[in-house]
Design a protein around this motif. Structure first.
Motif, PDB file in Angstrom:
ATOM      1  N   GLU A  84       0.813  -1.213   0.000  1.00 42.69           N
ATOM      2  CA  GLU A  84       0.000   0.000   0.000  1.00 42.69           C
ATOM      3  C   GLU A  84       0.848   1.265   0.000  1.00 42.69           C
ATOM      4  O   GLU A  84       0.573   2.222  -0.734  1.00 42.69           O
ATOM      5  N   GLN A  85       1.909   1.300   0.814  1.00 38.62           N
ATOM      6  CA  GLN A  85       2.762   2.495   0.890  1.00 38.62           C
ATOM      7  C   GLN A  85       3.453   2.761  -0.448  1.00 38.62           C
ATOM      8  O   GLN A  85       3.574   3.911  -0.883  1.00 38.62           O
ATOM      9  N   ASN A 137      -9.200   9.354 -10.289  1.00 39.63           N
ATOM     10  CA  ASN A 137     -10.390   8.711  -9.710  1.00 39.63           C
ATOM     11  C   ASN A 137     -10.192   7.205  -9.574  1.00 39.63           C
ATOM     12  O   ASN A 137     -10.522   6.603  -8.553  1.00 39.63           O
ATOM     13  N   SER A 138      -9.641   6.588 -10.639  1.00 42.68           N
ATOM     14  CA  SER A 138      -9.393   5.143 -10.594  1.00 42.68           C
ATOM     15  C   SER A 138      -8.372   4.804  -9.512  1.00 42.68           C
ATOM     16  O   SER A 138      -8.525   3.818  -8.783  1.00 42.68           O
ATOM     17  N   LEU A 139      -7.318   5.622  -9.414  1.00 44.92           N
ATOM     18  CA  LEU A 139      -6.292   5.387  -8.396  1.00 44.92           C
ATOM     19  C   LEU A 139      -6.888   5.453  -6.999  1.00 44.92           C
ATOM     20  O   LEU A 139      -6.650   4.568  -6.166  1.00 44.92           O
ATOM     21  N   LEU A 143      -7.047   2.526  -4.180  1.00 42.03           N
ATOM     22  CA  LEU A 143      -6.370   2.700  -2.885  1.00 42.03           C
ATOM     23  C   LEU A 143      -7.322   2.446  -1.715  1.00 42.03           C
ATOM     24  O   LEU A 143      -6.908   1.950  -0.665  1.00 42.03           O
ATOM     25  N   LYS A 144      -8.614   2.790  -1.897  1.00 45.39           N
ATOM     26  CA  LYS A 144      -9.604   2.550  -0.830  1.00 45.39           C
ATOM     27  C   LYS A 144      -9.790   1.053  -0.580  1.00 45.39           C
ATOM     28  O   LYS A 144     -10.152   0.640   0.520  1.00 45.39           O
ATOM     29  N   ASN A 148      -9.777  -3.306   2.653  1.00 42.70           N
ATOM     30  CA  ASN A 148     -10.490  -4.594   2.685  1.00 42.70           C
ATOM     31  C   ASN A 148      -9.552  -5.789   2.821  1.00 42.70           C
ATOM     32  O   ASN A 148      -9.988  -6.913   3.009  1.00 42.70           O
ATOM     33  N   ILE A 149      -8.239  -5.550   2.660  1.00 45.56           N
ATOM     34  CA  ILE A 149      -7.279  -6.659   2.796  1.00 45.56           C
ATOM     35  C   ILE A 149      -6.898  -6.782   4.261  1.00 45.56           C
ATOM     36  O   ILE A 149      -5.984  -6.135   4.743  1.00 45.56           O
TER      37      ILE A 149
END
Length: 580
Positions: A84-85, A137-139, A143-144, A148-149
């Motif tokens: 994620e980072q 927007n897609s990025l 990222l949101k 969920n992981i």
């Protein structure tokens, strides 16, 4: 700021502002707020569509693939490939991965760091990779999804086998024979890690898990021989096979057709790549996991076990600037290890080396390695490689006429070509080429040397002891050694006076087997004018090739093995097991 709706209307109608329109609806303040909210949402959707349109247009202009991730089913498997980072830092996310293809979306795909990241992922996961342009927007949408992981997901999925887990279990094993006792006490969730830990500790090359009528059999291949390791209750089968499939990244719900997957385990000292194969059987599935150790490619050419005159002749041939070196033998006879050892010797900064393999088993620094696929065959790859101005070309295997002809042409036009062929020994190589349809007048001048080989187990030094040989076997040994070339006889003259042979008794260090590790036994056929004449005749038999090679001083595999047995490296039984 006042926004106006410019919808078509008659001349006598007054143009209304948004605020006027809302007021004209009548109603209370709550209705006003609701209308404002709906308008804001609608305006947001319009802005997003406009952003996607501009991003798509930009991608088309640059010739870069485009994707809109909003509403795209991004799996946790794919997303977790990039931390994620790092995803935030590089504005890049992995949105698709199926074991063969990996797709990364970025707001700046031309960024060198993003390109480097994709190259690392392609190398790590051994798959094809593509970069896509995505909008902000897609990025943000992707990222949101990181939220969920959860850790729970990773634990249940069982795709992560850490070094800490392996260390935890490996301390319980002194050999693969201890697996049965330990696995009976283990929870189902621990079994996969325990099996892997036992396999790595016992230096196994393959793990076999087989569903039988009433049980599950686990076997390890150690030094080329399969050994029973454990038997599990049939009740554990469904959960065990599911975890194995999750680990290998294949579909859990498919059990009626073969599947192949792979996973990497990173240890402090090395990386272990695991190739997994799932095959439907009458009682479930057969699972074979091949453990490929990155440290296994550490053999130097001088350490292979090629000796005497054979070593000098082969060294001279591989240092030639052109021609073809072929290694032969059945699957698992060490052909790839030999070729990598040759490459290691030839790998210098002034030399361009390109390989095409199926698959890439070990990474080698300074070598350009490519891997075949359904749409990228050996022949196609070899044709492209020749245009890359290489000095040395390695072809994983010559399987058909097209590949053979391109390899021969490359060898005749200033390239050194290394490859493998599936034949029983060196003498069977030329007849195999001719049976494919290669032209004798091209084959004869292209060949430098042919290496026939097998792997024999080495006697454990800790429990080695002298053994008596029966008169029949001793006569067979003397007959074979008596046919050695004069130079080789001189080298072992002292040992020939008093023939002594050894075997391993079995101890804790060798897991009670008596053998520990393996070494190659070889026969090296060097081309000469007499052999070339036989090839040019077009009528070649294995018998003729072997007779001429022996006449010209070739040491056979059996003879090489017996010399190693005399030196106490291996046993007579082991030599006669793999070589005639």
């Amino acid at each position: 700021m006042r926004y106006e709706l410019c919808a078509p209307m008659s001349d006598n109608k007054k143009v209304q502002s948004i605020e006027d329109l809302i007021s004209s609806l009548g109603g209370n303040a709550g209705d006003d707020e609701s209308a404002q909210q709906k308008f804001s949402e609608k305006q947001g959707e319009i802005n997003k569509k406009e952003m996607e349109r501009l991003t798509r247009q930009k991608a088309a202009g640059k010739g870069i693939p485009y994707v809109d991730l909003a509403g795209f089913a991004v799996s946790p498997d794919a997303l977790s490939i990039i931390d994620e980072q790092e995803a935030i830092k590089l504005s890049a996310v992995c949105f698709y991965y199926d074991g063969q293809k990996i797709r990364v979306g970025s707001t700046d795909p031309e960024n060198s760091e993003v390109k480097d990241l994709l190259d690392k992922l392609k190398e790590k996961y051994h798959c094809q990779g593509t970069l896509y342009l995505i909008s902000e927007n897609s990025l943000n949408f992707a990222l949101k999804l990181y939220k969920n992981i959860s850790k729970k997901y990773e634990e249940v999925k069982g795709v992560k086998v850490t070094e800490e887990e392996l260390d935890k279990y490996s301390g319980r094993f002194s050999s693969f024979k201890d697996l049965q006792e330990q696995i009976n006490k283990a929870e189902l969730t621990e079994m996969v890690s325990m099996i892997l830990a036992a396999a790595i500790k016992s230096n196994a090359s393959d793990i076999h898990i087989e569903g039988e009528e009433k049980s599950i059999k686990i076997r390890f291949r150690v030094d080329g021989i399969l050994h029973d390791s454990a038997v599990l209750d049939k009740e554990a089968w469904k959960k065990l096979i599911s975890r194995m499939k999750m680990l290998a990244g294949v579909k859990i719900n498919i059990s009626d057709r073969p599947q192949d997957g792979r996973v990497s385990i990173y240890l402090k000292s090395e990386r272990i790549d695991i190739r997994a194969s799932f095959l439907p059987t009458s009682y479930g599935e057969s699972v074979v996991m091949r453990l490929l150790r990155s440290s296994a490619v550490g053999f130097a050419f001088e350490e292979l076990g090629i000796r005497g005159q054979s070593f000098k002749q082969l060294e001279r041939e591989i240092l030639r600037p052109n021609g073809m070196i072929i290694t032969t033998g059945p699957t698992g006879s060490g052909k790839t290890t030999t070729l990598y050892a040759v490459l290691k010797k030839l790998n210098k900064h002034e030399t361009k080396i390109i390989t095409i393999e199926d698959p890439i088993e070990y990474q080698m620094e300074g070598v350009n390695q490519s891997q075949t696929s359904d749409k990228y065959t050996f022949a196609q790859g070899l044709r492209s490689i020749v245009r890359q101005d290489p000095d040395i070309i390695l072809v994983g295997e010559i399987r058909d006429l097209e590949t053979a002809e391109i390899a021969i042409q490359a060898a005749l036009t200033g390239h050194l070509v290394l490859s493998t062929l599936h034949t029983n020994d060196a003498a069977g190589t030329v007849p195999r080429f001719l049976s494919m349809g290669t032209k004798p007048f091209l084959l004869a001048p292209s060949l430098n040397a042919i290496i026939g080989q097998r792997l024999v187990r080495k006697i454990c030094d800790n429990c080695k002891q002298e053994v008596k040989i029966s008169p029949e076997i001793m006569d067979r040994i003397k007959e074979s050694l008596g046919k050695l070339p004069l130079e080789e006889k001189k080298a072992i003259a002292d040992k020939m006076l008093d023939l002594k042979f050894y075997q391993g008794k079995g101890c804790q260090k060798c897991q009670g087997i008596g053998y520990r590790g393996r070494i190659g036994i070889y026969e090296i056929m060097i081309m000469n004018s007499e052999i070339e004449k036989i090839i040019l005749s077009g009528s070649v038999s294995e018998y003729d090739m072997r007779a001429v090679a022996v006449k010209n001083g070739m040491v056979t595999m059996a003879q090489d093995g017996l010399i190693k047995a005399l030196e106490g490296i291996t046993s007579v039984d082991e030599v006669f097991r793999v070589a005639k």
